[in-house]
Each structure stands twice: as C-alpha cells, then as structure tokens.
Design a protein around this motif. Structure first.
Motif, PDB file in Angstrom:
ATOM      1  N   LEU A 196      -1.352  -8.015  64.846  1.00 46.02           N
ATOM      2  CA  LEU A 196      -2.609  -7.296  64.624  1.00 46.02           C
ATOM      3  C   LEU A 196      -3.264  -7.674  63.297  1.00 46.02           C
ATOM      4  CD1 LEU A 196      -1.514  -3.732  65.827  1.00 46.02           C
ATOM      5  CD2 LEU A 196      -3.117  -5.266  66.993  1.00 46.02           C
ATOM      6  N   GLY A 197      -2.498  -8.294  62.397  1.00 45.59           N
ATOM      7  CA  GLY A 197      -3.037  -8.678  61.095  1.00 45.59           C
ATOM      8  C   GLY A 197      -3.265  -7.501  60.172  1.00 45.59           C
ATOM      9  N   VAL A 198      -2.375  -6.500  60.266  1.00 45.01           N
ATOM     10  CA  VAL A 198      -2.518  -5.293  59.447  1.00 45.01           C
ATOM     11  C   VAL A 198      -1.267  -5.088  58.595  1.00 45.01           C
ATOM     12  CG1 VAL A 198      -4.060  -4.208  61.111  1.00 45.01           C
ATOM     13  CG2 VAL A 198      -1.595  -3.786  61.267  1.00 45.01           C
ATOM     14  N   THR A 199      -1.402  -4.197  57.631  1.00 44.69           N
ATOM     15  CA  THR A 199      -0.308  -3.905  56.706  1.00 44.69           C
ATOM     16  C   THR A 199       0.098  -2.443  56.851  1.00 44.69           C
ATOM     17  OG1 THR A 199      -1.172  -5.495  55.113  1.00 44.69           O
ATOM     18  CG2 THR A 199       0.360  -3.842  54.262  1.00 44.69           C
ATOM     19  N   VAL A 200       1.410  -2.204  56.837  1.00 48.06           N
ATOM     20  CA  VAL A 200       1.930  -0.834  56.807  1.00 48.06           C
ATOM     21  C   VAL A 200       2.715  -0.682  55.520  1.00 48.06           C
ATOM     22  CG1 VAL A 200       3.394   0.885  57.904  1.00 48.06           C
ATOM     23  CG2 VAL A 200       2.077  -0.711  59.308  1.00 48.06           C
ATOM     24  N   THR A 201       2.346   0.284  54.712  1.00 45.26           N
ATOM     25  CA  THR A 201       3.047   0.456  53.443  1.00 45.26           C
ATOM     26  C   THR A 201       2.983   1.917  52.999  1.00 45.26           C
ATOM     27  OG1 THR A 201       3.159  -0.302  51.134  1.00 45.26           O
ATOM     28  CG2 THR A 201       0.992  -0.149  52.111  1.00 45.26           C
ATOM     29  N   GLY A 202       3.945   2.308  52.188  1.00 41.42           N
ATOM     30  CA  GLY A 202       4.002   3.676  51.694  1.00 41.42           C
ATOM     31  C   GLY A 202       4.670   3.728  50.344  1.00 41.42           C
TER      32      GLY A 202
ATOM     33  N   GLU B  23       8.929   4.229  62.021  1.00 39.63           N
ATOM     34  CA  GLU B  23       9.454   2.936  62.458  1.00 39.63           C
ATOM     35  C   GLU B  23       8.288   2.097  62.960  1.00 39.63           C
ATOM     36  OE1 GLU B  23      12.996   2.101  63.547  1.00 39.63           O
ATOM     37  OE2 GLU B  23      13.803   3.653  62.236  1.00 39.63           O
ATOM     38  N   PHE B  24       8.203   0.873  62.477  1.00 41.70           N
ATOM     39  CA  PHE B  24       7.128  -0.018  62.882  1.00 41.70           C
ATOM     40  C   PHE B  24       7.701  -1.377  63.258  1.00 41.70           C
ATOM     41  CE2 PHE B  24       5.312   3.159  60.124  1.00 41.70           C
ATOM     42  CZ  PHE B  24       4.159   3.526  60.797  1.00 41.70           C
ATOM     43  N   ASP B  25       7.081  -1.997  64.246  1.00 43.69           N
ATOM     44  CA  ASP B  25       7.494  -3.315  64.730  1.00 43.69           C
ATOM     45  C   ASP B  25       6.772  -4.369  63.892  1.00 43.69           C
ATOM     46  OD1 ASP B  25       7.708  -5.747  66.102  1.00 43.69           O
ATOM     47  OD2 ASP B  25       7.845  -4.754  68.042  1.00 43.69           O
ATOM     48  N   GLU B  26       7.534  -5.136  63.129  1.00 48.16           N
ATOM     49  CA  GLU B  26       6.926  -6.137  62.246  1.00 48.16           C
ATOM     50  C   GLU B  26       6.146  -7.189  63.025  1.00 48.16           C
ATOM     51  OE1 GLU B  26       9.579  -7.845  59.430  1.00 48.16           O
ATOM     52  OE2 GLU B  26      10.239  -5.909  58.621  1.00 48.16           O
ATOM     53  N   GLU B  27       6.630  -7.528  64.218  1.00 51.52           N
ATOM     54  CA  GLU B  27       5.902  -8.514  65.031  1.00 51.52           C
ATOM     55  C   GLU B  27       4.545  -7.962  65.446  1.00 51.52           C
ATOM     56  OE1 GLU B  27       8.014 -10.082  68.344  1.00 51.52           O
ATOM     57  OE2 GLU B  27       9.751 -10.708  67.166  1.00 51.52           O
ATOM     58  N   GLU B  28       4.514  -6.673  65.788  1.00 50.89           N
ATOM     59  CA  GLU B  28       3.246  -6.058  66.198  1.00 50.89           C
ATOM     60  C   GLU B  28       2.257  -6.024  65.039  1.00 50.89           C
ATOM     61  OE1 GLU B  28       1.484  -1.929  68.203  1.00 50.89           O
ATOM     62  OE2 GLU B  28       3.472  -1.924  67.259  1.00 50.89           O
TER      63      GLU B  28
ATOM     64  N   GLY C 144       2.611  11.241  59.605  1.00 50.36           N
ATOM     65  CA  GLY C 144       3.600  10.171  59.609  1.00 50.36           C
ATOM     66  C   GLY C 144       4.658  10.364  60.674  1.00 50.36           C
ATOM     67  N   GLY C 145       5.825   9.751  60.444  1.00 56.77           N
ATOM     68  CA  GLY C 145       6.909   9.909  61.393  1.00 56.77           C
ATOM     69  C   GLY C 145       6.810   8.960  62.567  1.00 56.77           C
ATOM     70  N   PRO C 146       7.564   9.222  63.622  1.00 58.20           N
ATOM     71  CA  PRO C 146       7.716   8.249  64.702  1.00 58.20           C
ATOM     72  C   PRO C 146       6.440   7.923  65.471  1.00 58.20           C
ATOM     73  CG  PRO C 146       8.831  10.342  65.235  1.00 58.20           C
ATOM     74  CD  PRO C 146       8.434  10.398  63.796  1.00 58.20           C
ATOM     75  N   ARG C 147       5.429   8.807  65.470  1.00 56.51           N
ATOM     76  CA  ARG C 147       4.212   8.532  66.240  1.00 56.51           C
ATOM     77  C   ARG C 147       3.126   7.850  65.410  1.00 56.51           C
ATOM     78  NH1 ARG C 147       1.314  12.684  68.728  1.00 56.51           N
ATOM     79  NH2 ARG C 147       0.688  11.132  70.270  1.00 56.51           N
ATOM     80  N   SER C 148       3.438   7.522  64.187  1.00 51.59           N
ATOM     81  CA  SER C 148       2.415   6.950  63.309  1.00 51.59           C
ATOM     82  C   SER C 148       1.914   5.597  63.802  1.00 51.59           C
ATOM     83  CB  SER C 148       2.969   6.817  61.890  1.00 51.59           C
ATOM     84  OG  SER C 148       1.946   6.550  60.963  1.00 51.59           O
ATOM     85  N   SER C 149       2.758   4.854  64.499  1.00 46.18           N
ATOM     86  CA  SER C 149       2.383   3.496  64.906  1.00 46.18           C
ATOM     87  C   SER C 149       1.181   3.475  65.848  1.00 46.18           C
ATOM     88  CB  SER C 149       3.571   2.785  65.560  1.00 46.18           C
ATOM     89  OG  SER C 149       3.998   3.491  66.708  1.00 46.18           O
TER      90      SER C 149
END
Length: 336
Positions: free
Chosen positions: A274-280, A265-270, A241-246
C-alpha cells in the motif's frame, strides 16, 4: 502543613473496580529534584485500569515492574507544599499539573499528596481549574507526542523504528478514530490547531461535541464503516488501536501513515504494498511539552472536556464509569 498521613487509594490485589481501596498511608517525602504536591484532582487513565487488572492485556516483556500494594494514578493537578533545595522553577504555593513518572507505575496520583519530579511538572494555566488540568497530562501528551513532537529518544517497547510525527497543515487530512475519548479529543484539536482537515470517528451521540471541537467531518461508526467512506487521508490517529486498527490502512493515500495509540498486529507485506507507514510510540512524562500544551489550554485554543468527576474515595465508581465506555473527554477524581 500536612500531618504525617494522608488518604490514598491502593491496590492490594488485582481485579475489578472493587479492589480499589482507601487506606491511610504516610505522606511521601520529596527527594532530590522533587516537590511535594497537595493533590486537588487526579485524572483516570487506561494504564490505571491495566495496573488494576494485572496488565493482562500487555505482552509480559513490556509490563513495567511494580509491587503490591500500589497507589495507581499518573495525572494530577495541585499546589506545591514543599520543594527540594535543588529544585528551580517551582516554589511553595505554585499551582502545578503533570504526568508523573510515566512509563511506570510509581506516579501514585490517587492520593492527597504526591512526591513529583519537578521535570514532570508544568505550571497550571491560570484560566483552567484543577479538575480540567488533571484531565490533560497523559491524554494531551499522548496526542502531542504522536502528532506534534516526540520529544525523546526512547524506543517504543512495541516497535523497533523511531516514531516520527507527520507534518500537519492546510491541505493535510487527518482521521481520528475514538475521537471523543481522552486522547482522541485532544488529537482533533491539535490537528485543527495545525490547520489540518479533520475527520472524527465516534458513536453518534458525540457528533455535536466533536464538531464544536473543530471536526470538519463526522462518521458514526455504529451506522457506517469509516474505512469504506474515507480515502486519500494523510494520517490516521487511531486512539482505539488494537487488533482492528489495520482496517484503516485502506483509508490512506500512498505515503500516508497510521498511528495506532494501542499497539496492534500489522502485515508488513500489506503496508509495503500500500506504500504506507504504521508507527507508534509510548507516551512519556515531559514537563516542557506539558508547558507548551498548557499555553494552548490557557488561551482556550485547546480545551479539556470532562466526562465526569468522582471524589477520591469513590475511585471504584470512576473505574466503573470508565468500563461503561462511550466516554466524552476525561474522568477525574477530586481530592480537595
């Protein structure tokens, strides 16, 4: 029966491994719903290190409250010495293991005895010893709550949305980053247990270990970039995880999900493009889920890898080993 005092590792100040100090302290008295456990082994986990260094890596608003001196440790395995009258399901002499009072820093596992909530405990599988049992709770439950069943309604301090595991089975591909560590090696095994195709990412020395755990493919991140080699994955469980996870977003198919264990940190527009979900989520103590995991441990369907063990008095050396990185499985302290 125990005497009135016990050995425990405490923090009187924040800092490096050298601030871990062995003290003689009173044995805790179990309250309602609690049992007193004679600790045989205690797991070493990242939150123990966060606590030791003052949680400088966490946003201030997410930091659990505590006061010094404090006994670190949340994972333990041991034997019940006494039980409150209202406790059902556990009796004196039972072998138990658990993730204690998490999230929070009142677990006090780096000690010879702990007062544990019965709801945080499960019976230790007969087929594994206390060292292996002590390595399972936090890492195993983190993988379980991310991948199999959340098991609670508490919001994560790092996101507003409720985490939802992705259904896994034949035909789904899961990439696990940091696959050789505590959470990662459980995630590889649980994904395989569900029938998924598993891509394990770790440094090269861990390849045989991870293939033995069931990984179908292995990527050595020191020589290759997994984000350039993997495409169309259903799920990435990023145990680093962390800053390079994107960077792992590009490995996913549309509709796929990225689960970073440590927030980033993830860019919601990105992610929308891409049509993907980021969640934890944030792992929480759960004796019932641990009992389910314990059944898999008992049959050998899932196993705990032990990187190294240290006597309780050598907690400093255990934290120094953790700081070296490239951990294969779990580091455990032995208290008996």
């Amino acid at each position: 029966m125990p005497t009135d005092t016990m050995r425990a590792i405490r923090l009187h100040e924040h800092g490096g491994p050298e601030v871990l100090r062995q003290d003689e302290v009173p044995i805790p008295v179990p309250g309602p719903g609690e049992v007193l456990v004679r600790v045989h082994a205690a797991g070493v986990n990242p939150p123990d290190r966060y606590l030791r260094d003052g949680m400088s890596n966490l946003p201030p608003e997410t930091r659990p409250k505590f006061s010094l001196p404090v006994i670190p440790g949340t994972d333990m395995s041991g034997v019940v010495e006494a039980a409150a009258p209202d406790v059902d399901g556990f009796a004196v002499g039972d072998e138990v293991f658990g993730l204690l009072r998490f999230p929070g820093f009142e677990g006090a596992g780096y000690a010879e005895y702990v007062a544990a909530r019965a709801s945080d405990l499960a019976h230790k599988p007969a087929g594994i010893d206390h060292v292996h049992a002590a390595g399972a709770p936090m890492a195993g439950l983190t993988a379980w709550q991310f991948l199999i069943e959340l098991g609670h309604d508490h919001p994560s301090p790092f996101q507003a949305a409720r985490h939802r595991p992705v259904p896994l089975g034949p035909g789904t591909t899961v990439l696990v980053n940091g696959a050789a560590g505590g959470v990662g090696h459980f995630a590889v095994q649980l994904a395989k247990w569900k029938g998924a195709q598993v891509v394990a990412v770790a440094s090269g020395g861990h390849e045989r270990f991870l293939r033995d755990l069931g990984a179908d493919e292995f990527i050595d991140y020191t020589t290759s970039r997994p984000e350039e080699l993997v495409h169309g994955a259903d799920l990435v469980l990023d145990a680093v995880g962390g800053p390079r996870s994107s960077r792992f977003l590009r490995t996913l198919k549309r509709g796929g999900s990225l689960f970073p264990v440590f927030f980033g940190e993830f860019d919601e527009e990105e992610t929308a493009k891409l049509g993907v979900t980021v969640t934890g989520t944030q792992v929480r103590s759960n004796g019932a889920q641990l009992a389910e995991l314990g059944r898999l441990l008992g049959t050998g369907a899932v196993r705990v890898a032990i990187d190294s063990t240290f006597p309780l008095a050598d907690a400093r050396a255990a934290h120094e080993r953790a700081a070296e990185g490239h951990i294969q499985g779990k580091i455990v302290l032995t208290a008996a």
